[in-house]
Scaffold this motif. Structure first.
Motif, PDB file in Angstrom:
ATOM      1  N   ASN A  42       0.857  -1.193   0.000  1.00 21.10           N
ATOM      2  CA  ASN A  42       0.000   0.000   0.000  1.00 21.10           C
ATOM      3  C   ASN A  42       0.896   1.247   0.000  1.00 21.10           C
ATOM      4  N   PRO A  43       0.303   2.437  -0.081  1.00 16.11           N
ATOM      5  CA  PRO A  43       1.141   3.635  -0.133  1.00 16.11           C
ATOM      6  C   PRO A  43       2.101   3.759   1.052  1.00 16.11           C
ATOM      7  N   GLU A  44       1.638   3.378   2.231  1.00 17.15           N
ATOM      8  CA  GLU A  44       2.538   3.415   3.394  1.00 17.15           C
ATOM      9  C   GLU A  44       3.743   2.525   3.189  1.00 17.15           C
ATOM     10  N   GLY A  45       3.484   1.337   2.618  1.00 17.06           N
ATOM     11  CA  GLY A  45       4.560   0.379   2.362  1.00 17.06           C
ATOM     12  C   GLY A  45       5.532   0.924   1.330  1.00 17.06           C
ATOM     13  N   ILE A  46       4.996   1.567   0.296  1.00 19.64           N
ATOM     14  CA  ILE A  46       5.860   2.150  -0.737  1.00 19.64           C
ATOM     15  C   ILE A  46       6.732   3.234  -0.113  1.00 19.64           C
ATOM     16  N   TRP A  47       6.111   4.025   0.753  1.00 20.31           N
ATOM     17  CA  TRP A  47       6.851   5.104   1.396  1.00 20.31           C
ATOM     18  C   TRP A  47       7.956   4.535   2.291  1.00 20.31           C
ATOM     19  N   LEU A  48       7.632   3.473   3.007  1.00 21.46           N
ATOM     20  CA  LEU A  48       8.624   2.815   3.871  1.00 21.46           C
ATOM     21  C   LEU A  48       9.788   2.281   3.039  1.00 21.46           C
ATOM     22  N   ALA A  49       9.428   1.589   1.945  1.00 22.12           N
ATOM     23  CA  ALA A  49      10.442   0.932   1.118  1.00 22.12           C
ATOM     24  C   ALA A  49      11.378   1.946   0.464  1.00 22.12           C
ATOM     25  N   ARG A  50      10.865   3.134   0.263  1.00 27.30           N
ATOM     26  CA  ARG A  50      11.652   4.198  -0.337  1.00 27.30           C
ATOM     27  C   ARG A  50      12.843   4.570   0.556  1.00 27.30           C
ATOM     28  N   GLY A  51      12.615   4.466   1.854  1.00 25.79           N
ATOM     29  CA  GLY A  51      13.687   4.828   2.785  1.00 25.79           C
ATOM     30  C   GLY A  51      14.281   3.615   3.490  1.00 25.79           C
ATOM     31  N   ASP A  52      13.993   2.428   3.016  1.00 26.10           N
ATOM     32  CA  ASP A  52      14.462   1.217   3.687  1.00 26.10           C
ATOM     33  C   ASP A  52      14.900   0.246   2.599  1.00 26.10           C
ATOM     34  N   SER A  53      16.211   0.248   2.331  1.00 21.79           N
ATOM     35  CA  SER A  53      16.703  -0.520   1.180  1.00 21.79           C
ATOM     36  C   SER A  53      16.502  -2.025   1.383  1.00 21.79           C
ATOM     37  N   GLN A  54      16.498  -2.456   2.633  1.00 16.97           N
ATOM     38  CA  GLN A  54      16.291  -3.888   2.891  1.00 16.97           C
ATOM     39  C   GLN A  54      14.869  -4.287   2.471  1.00 16.97           C
ATOM     40  N   LEU A  55      13.901  -3.468   2.854  1.00 17.45           N
ATOM     41  CA  LEU A  55      12.514  -3.738   2.474  1.00 17.45           C
ATOM     42  C   LEU A  55      12.345  -3.659   0.953  1.00 17.45           C
ATOM     43  N   ALA A  56      12.984  -2.648   0.348  1.00 11.12           N
ATOM     44  CA  ALA A  56      12.885  -2.492  -1.114  1.00 11.12           C
ATOM     45  C   ALA A  56      13.434  -3.738  -1.816  1.00 11.12           C
ATOM     46  N   GLN A  57      14.518  -4.287  -1.287  1.00 13.19           N
ATOM     47  CA  GLN A  57      15.139  -5.473  -1.878  1.00 13.19           C
ATOM     48  C   GLN A  57      14.218  -6.697  -1.746  1.00 13.19           C
ATOM     49  N   ILE A  58      13.561  -6.806  -0.594  1.00 10.06           N
ATOM     50  CA  ILE A  58      12.627  -7.923  -0.379  1.00 10.06           C
ATOM     51  C   ILE A  58      11.491  -7.838  -1.398  1.00 10.06           C
ATOM     52  N   PHE A 168       7.552  -5.668   9.431  1.00  9.51           N
ATOM     53  CA  PHE A 168       8.060  -6.809  10.202  1.00  9.51           C
ATOM     54  C   PHE A 168       7.732  -8.130   9.499  1.00  9.51           C
ATOM     55  N   GLN A 169       6.476  -8.265   9.050  1.00 12.68           N
ATOM     56  CA  GLN A 169       6.077  -9.536   8.432  1.00 12.68           C
ATOM     57  C   GLN A 169       6.922  -9.838   7.180  1.00 12.68           C
ATOM     58  N   GLU A 170       7.178  -8.816   6.367  1.00 11.84           N
ATOM     59  CA  GLU A 170       7.958  -9.028   5.136  1.00 11.84           C
ATOM     60  C   GLU A 170       9.389  -9.449   5.486  1.00 11.84           C
ATOM     61  N   LYS A 171       9.954  -8.769   6.476  1.00  8.92           N
ATOM     62  CA  LYS A 171      11.351  -9.062   6.838  1.00  8.92           C
ATOM     63  C   LYS A 171      11.470 -10.437   7.492  1.00  8.92           C
ATOM     64  N   TRP A 172      10.508 -10.746   8.304  1.00 12.20           N
ATOM     65  CA  TRP A 172      10.558 -12.031   9.013  1.00 12.20           C
ATOM     66  C   TRP A 172      10.409 -13.202   8.030  1.00 12.20           C
ATOM     67  N   LEU A 173       9.466 -13.075   7.120  1.00 12.31           N
ATOM     68  CA  LEU A 173       9.260 -14.142   6.125  1.00 12.31           C
ATOM     69  C   LEU A 173      10.495 -14.300   5.244  1.00 12.31           C
ATOM     70  N   PHE A 174      11.067 -13.172   4.882  1.00 11.52           N
ATOM     71  CA  PHE A 174      12.246 -13.211   4.007  1.00 11.52           C
ATOM     72  C   PHE A 174      13.428 -13.866   4.727  1.00 11.52           C
ATOM     73  N   GLU A 175      13.635 -13.452   5.963  1.00  9.12           N
ATOM     74  CA  GLU A 175      14.755 -13.977   6.747  1.00  9.12           C
ATOM     75  C   GLU A 175      14.665 -15.502   6.905  1.00  9.12           C
ATOM     76  N   HIS A 176      13.454 -15.997   7.057  1.00  6.73           N
ATOM     77  CA  HIS A 176      13.283 -17.429   7.325  1.00  6.73           C
ATOM     78  C   HIS A 176      12.790 -18.208   6.108  1.00  6.73           C
ATOM     79  N   ARG A 177      12.938 -17.618   4.931  1.00  2.00           N
ATOM     80  CA  ARG A 177      12.314 -18.218   3.739  1.00  2.00           C
ATOM     81  C   ARG A 177      12.805 -19.630   3.423  1.00  2.00           C
ATOM     82  N   ASP A 178      14.032 -19.943   3.865  1.00  2.00           N
ATOM     83  CA  ASP A 178      14.549 -21.286   3.572  1.00  2.00           C
ATOM     84  C   ASP A 178      14.253 -22.290   4.674  1.00  2.00           C
ATOM     85  N   GLN A 179      13.714 -21.815   5.777  1.00  2.66           N
ATOM     86  CA  GLN A 179      13.457 -22.748   6.899  1.00  2.66           C
ATOM     87  C   GLN A 179      11.982 -23.004   7.152  1.00  2.66           C
TER      88      GLN A 179
END
Ligand code: UDP
Length: 241
Positions: A42-58, A168-179
């Protein structure tokens, strides 16, 4: 795929999203180990990702990025791209629960306060008889994270719904994606609060009028700060186009 303020959004509707999930689950059944991550942006997420390269990469690496929010549809329109409808976490949850009951896919509900995921699971199985829910877990598990990961992997659900809030949910899922040992994992924000009946969703006529955001604001005025990004988001999109 388009970019809004540099952030990826897939030009898809609900049917496309459901078809994509079916494909991801087929790959899982054929032996694919890494989960397919779906981001509902959503727009909030886009705004967050703009300033959070880790989220943008996910978001870049996600299997699917759905347009969640009228602000996203509006921003696409500024580029001359018409996205026909929102694909929100909660709508996706309901549609997938329906499809899962028909196809025999299993779900796992992770997130929200103690008891909410369980209540949401009860509502979903009542609404979609035959639905298999392999497990539920609340979203406040930081002191027993590994245990929660193992619990989900042991259940091996086709679809993991993670209602932990963005990012948090995006980062957590990404971090544990192989487990996590599941087929598809989707961040669905505050969906369980609504599905369980804890929070009331905006009535359909307000959603049609594109005023769901106003309903959410009035129902929970503490959220007002979140809305400050909307005018900033709109100004930045205007400037970009
Ligand atoms: N939540 C959680 N664990 C946390 C923080 C939040 O399970 O550590 C849950 C919270 O209880 C709520 C959801 O995540 O059910 C976030 O809902 P919100 O509507 O704020 O998320 P958004 O849709 O904005 O991402």
């Amino acid at each position: 795929m388009i970019r809004i303020l540099g952030v990826r959004v897939d030009e898809i509707n609900m049917e496309d999203a459901l078809a994509a999930v079916e494909k991801f689950i087929a790959a899982f059944h054929a032996g694919q180990k890494r989960l397919s991550q779906i981001v509902t942006i959503n727009p909030e997420g886009i705004w967050l990702a703009r300033g959070d390269s880790q989220l943008a990469q996910i978001i870049e690496e996600a299997a699917l990025v759905t347009p969640d929010g009228n602000g996203v549809l509006w921003a696409a329109q500024q580029q001359g791209v018409t996205i026909p409808e929102r694909v929100t976490g909660i709508d996706l949850t309901y549609r997938l629960a329906e499809l899962a009951a028909q196809k025999g896919w299993s779900l796992y509900l992770l997130g929200a306060k103690e008891g909410i995921a369980k209540a949401a699971a009860a509502k979903l199985t009542e609404q979609y008889p035959g639905l298999i829910i392999k497990g539920v877990e609340n979203g406040y598990f930081r002191d027993r994270e590994q245990q929660v990961v193992e619990q989900i992997a042991a259940a091996a659900p086709d679809i993991l719904l993670a209602a932990l809030g963005m990012p948090f949910q995006e980062k957590w899922l990404f971090e544990h994606r192989d487990q996590l040992g599941c087929g598809v994992a989707i961040g669905v924000g505050g969906s369980f609060d609504v599905i369980s009946g804890q929070v009331r969703r905006a009535p359909a006529f307000l959603r049609k009028l594109r005023l769901e955001w106003l309903w959410r604001l009035l129902s929970d005025p503490k959220r007002w700060r979140r809305y400050l990004v909307i005018p900033r988001f709109m100004r930045a999109v205007k400037k970009e186009s």
